[in-house]
Design a protein around this motif. Sequence first.
Motif, PDB file in Angstrom:
ATOM      1  N   ILE A 181       0.843  -1.195   0.000  1.00 53.99           N
ATOM      2  CA  ILE A 181       0.000   0.000   0.000  1.00 53.99           C
ATOM      3  C   ILE A 181       0.882   1.250   0.000  1.00 53.99           C
ATOM      4  O   ILE A 181       2.107   1.161   0.136  1.00 53.99           O
ATOM      5  CB  ILE A 181      -0.992   0.010   1.193  1.00 53.99           C
ATOM      6  CG1 ILE A 181      -0.412  -0.690   2.431  1.00 53.99           C
ATOM      7  CG2 ILE A 181      -2.271  -0.726   0.844  1.00 53.99           C
ATOM      8  CD1 ILE A 181       0.270   0.106   3.355  1.00 53.99           C
ATOM      9  N   HIS A 207      -1.493   5.476   3.554  1.00 56.31           N
ATOM     10  CA  HIS A 207      -2.341   4.487   4.242  1.00 56.31           C
ATOM     11  C   HIS A 207      -2.000   4.566   5.741  1.00 56.31           C
ATOM     12  O   HIS A 207      -0.858   4.898   6.102  1.00 56.31           O
ATOM     13  CB  HIS A 207      -2.039   3.087   3.689  1.00 56.31           C
ATOM     14  CG  HIS A 207      -2.953   2.027   4.215  1.00 56.31           C
ATOM     15  ND1 HIS A 207      -2.801   1.487   5.474  1.00 56.31           N
ATOM     16  CD2 HIS A 207      -4.032   1.418   3.668  1.00 56.31           C
ATOM     17  CE1 HIS A 207      -3.770   0.588   5.668  1.00 56.31           C
ATOM     18  NE2 HIS A 207      -4.517   0.523   4.580  1.00 56.31           N
ATOM     19  N   SER A 213      -0.785  -8.602   3.725  1.00 56.30           N
ATOM     20  CA  SER A 213      -2.017  -9.341   3.988  1.00 56.30           C
ATOM     21  C   SER A 213      -1.623 -10.788   4.233  1.00 56.30           C
ATOM     22  O   SER A 213      -0.642 -11.277   3.669  1.00 56.30           O
ATOM     23  CB  SER A 213      -2.951  -9.260   2.786  1.00 56.30           C
ATOM     24  OG  SER A 213      -3.495  -7.976   2.659  1.00 56.30           O
ATOM     25  N   ASN A 241      -5.789  -4.501   7.920  1.00 54.12           N
ATOM     26  CA  ASN A 241      -6.149  -4.146   6.564  1.00 54.12           C
ATOM     27  C   ASN A 241      -7.621  -3.756   6.662  1.00 54.12           C
ATOM     28  O   ASN A 241      -7.963  -2.610   6.482  1.00 54.12           O
ATOM     29  CB  ASN A 241      -5.877  -5.341   5.639  1.00 54.12           C
ATOM     30  CG  ASN A 241      -6.005  -5.008   4.167  1.00 54.12           C
ATOM     31  OD1 ASN A 241      -6.428  -3.923   3.805  1.00 54.12           O
ATOM     32  ND2 ASN A 241      -5.660  -5.939   3.311  1.00 54.12           N
ATOM     33  N   ARG A 296     -13.477  -5.797   3.834  1.00 49.59           N
ATOM     34  CA  ARG A 296     -13.346  -5.613   2.390  1.00 49.59           C
ATOM     35  C   ARG A 296     -14.692  -5.342   1.728  1.00 49.59           C
ATOM     36  O   ARG A 296     -15.706  -5.956   2.086  1.00 49.59           O
ATOM     37  CB  ARG A 296     -12.687  -6.859   1.788  1.00 49.59           C
ATOM     38  CG  ARG A 296     -11.391  -7.225   2.486  1.00 49.59           C
ATOM     39  CD  ARG A 296     -10.765  -8.472   1.903  1.00 49.59           C
ATOM     40  NE  ARG A 296     -10.145  -8.239   0.619  1.00 49.59           N
ATOM     41  CZ  ARG A 296      -8.862  -7.898   0.455  1.00 49.59           C
ATOM     42  NH1 ARG A 296      -8.070  -7.730   1.495  1.00 49.59           N
ATOM     43  NH2 ARG A 296      -8.384  -7.714  -0.759  1.00 49.59           N
ATOM     44  N   ASN A 302     -11.461  -4.500  -1.677  1.00 51.07           N
ATOM     45  CA  ASN A 302     -10.517  -4.055  -0.651  1.00 51.07           C
ATOM     46  C   ASN A 302     -11.234  -3.110   0.297  1.00 51.07           C
ATOM     47  O   ASN A 302     -12.298  -2.597  -0.026  1.00 51.07           O
ATOM     48  CB  ASN A 302      -9.334  -3.312  -1.316  1.00 51.07           C
ATOM     49  CG  ASN A 302      -8.072  -4.155  -1.362  1.00 51.07           C
ATOM     50  OD1 ASN A 302      -7.501  -4.511  -0.336  1.00 51.07           O
ATOM     51  ND2 ASN A 302      -7.636  -4.497  -2.568  1.00 51.07           N
ATOM     52  N   THR A 355      -8.134   1.440   1.396  1.00 48.96           N
ATOM     53  CA  THR A 355      -7.248   1.053   0.295  1.00 48.96           C
ATOM     54  C   THR A 355      -7.811   1.514  -1.049  1.00 48.96           C
ATOM     55  O   THR A 355      -7.059   1.946  -1.924  1.00 48.96           O
ATOM     56  CB  THR A 355      -7.040  -0.476   0.316  1.00 48.96           C
ATOM     57  OG1 THR A 355      -6.480  -0.829   1.575  1.00 48.96           O
ATOM     58  CG2 THR A 355      -6.090  -0.932  -0.781  1.00 48.96           C
ATOM     59  N   THR A 394      -6.599   5.173  -0.788  1.00 46.14           N
ATOM     60  CA  THR A 394      -5.167   5.503  -0.848  1.00 46.14           C
ATOM     61  C   THR A 394      -4.454   4.857  -2.043  1.00 46.14           C
ATOM     62  O   THR A 394      -3.411   5.351  -2.466  1.00 46.14           O
ATOM     63  CB  THR A 394      -4.424   5.128   0.462  1.00 46.14           C
ATOM     64  OG1 THR A 394      -4.577   3.722   0.704  1.00 46.14           O
ATOM     65  CG2 THR A 394      -4.968   5.905   1.643  1.00 46.14           C
ATOM     66  N   SER A 395      -5.004   3.784  -2.597  1.00 43.15           N
ATOM     67  CA  SER A 395      -4.394   3.211  -3.803  1.00 43.15           C
ATOM     68  C   SER A 395      -5.079   3.727  -5.070  1.00 43.15           C
ATOM     69  O   SER A 395      -4.815   3.237  -6.164  1.00 43.15           O
ATOM     70  CB  SER A 395      -4.402   1.679  -3.748  1.00 43.15           C
ATOM     71  OG  SER A 395      -3.480   1.236  -2.762  1.00 43.15           O
TER      72      SER A 395
END
Length: 334
Positions: free
Chosen positions: A36, A40, A92, A147, A150, A211, A215, A218-219
Amino acid sequence: MKKLLFATTALAFAVSTAAPAFAEFKERTIRVSNGINADHPVGNGIKAMQQCLDEKSGGKMKLQAFWGGALGGDLQATQALRSGVQEAVVTSSSPLVGIEPALGVFDLPFLFANAQEAYKVLDGKFGDMMTEKLAAVGLVNLGYWENGFRNLSNSVRPVNKWEDFEGMKVRVMQNNIFLDTFQNLGANATPMAFGEVFSALETKTIDAQENPYVTIDTSKFFEVQKYVTETNHAYTPFLFLFSKAIFDTYAPEEQAALRECATVGRDVERGVIADLNKKSLEKIKAAGLEVNKLSEDEQKRIREKSMVVYEKHKATIGAEVVDSVLAELAAIRK
Ligand code: TK8
């Protein structure tokens, strides 16, 4: 004169016996690989961990974080730890099931109902048992970072019921349990390393990925997706892993500092996620994505439909591992 002599002897004695500060600590540069990006919450966690290490080691232990898969993907970086060529990774657990199949327990759909029960299981006896298994394959687990829960994002249509998954090209982690979960829902699931996801979404090689909100934010997946559905279909932990080959060469004081400071970092990281989750969702909406939440009935239908995955993977994960996490959860939920 006698007094002076006494004072000088005392001083000399004090100087010769006082150990130099932080003598147990060596100058260490600890490379920490991340898939990441730096914004994050793991970034906040690593800063807090560094501050703690500064105090404990007198500034001798330095974390050097790499972001966005700069040192390779989760699996590749973890293998580098096992061969003793890299110190640490935040990964992960899911892509590591080939190394330790028992980790697949965390990939079972709808295992955890909320973060609090995940923390109890991970930070308790069950988490310790998994940590022992990791040590046996050359990995020191310094703790369970987060994490998170999801959710699905895609570029084709809103998902309101499991039939909406039909034919959707969903990227899943390199993990058979996730693969089966999505195939079982009718999706065309494709395993892919995290580092390839953004461009695969951008070029429409895949329609969807799943996700946590943080995430997706930020991704930057929201830049190449149109719909987000709050499915909460799995909670995946991050593991803060250290190379056992390298860890074993460290002094006990250094090892203890790493363990304690990783816990400090973990708590900061989890706290930031709790806060950022809402902000990330707002950002995703503000970017124009259509966001929906599965209805309770639909969530229940999908959960029931997914239970075949438990049976199918129980033997590979280890029946005693699955039974033990379910027993612990039952006790927590009582
Ligand atoms: C980041 C990954 C990522 C994971 C995935 O290295 O692959 O989808 O959820 O966060 O570990």
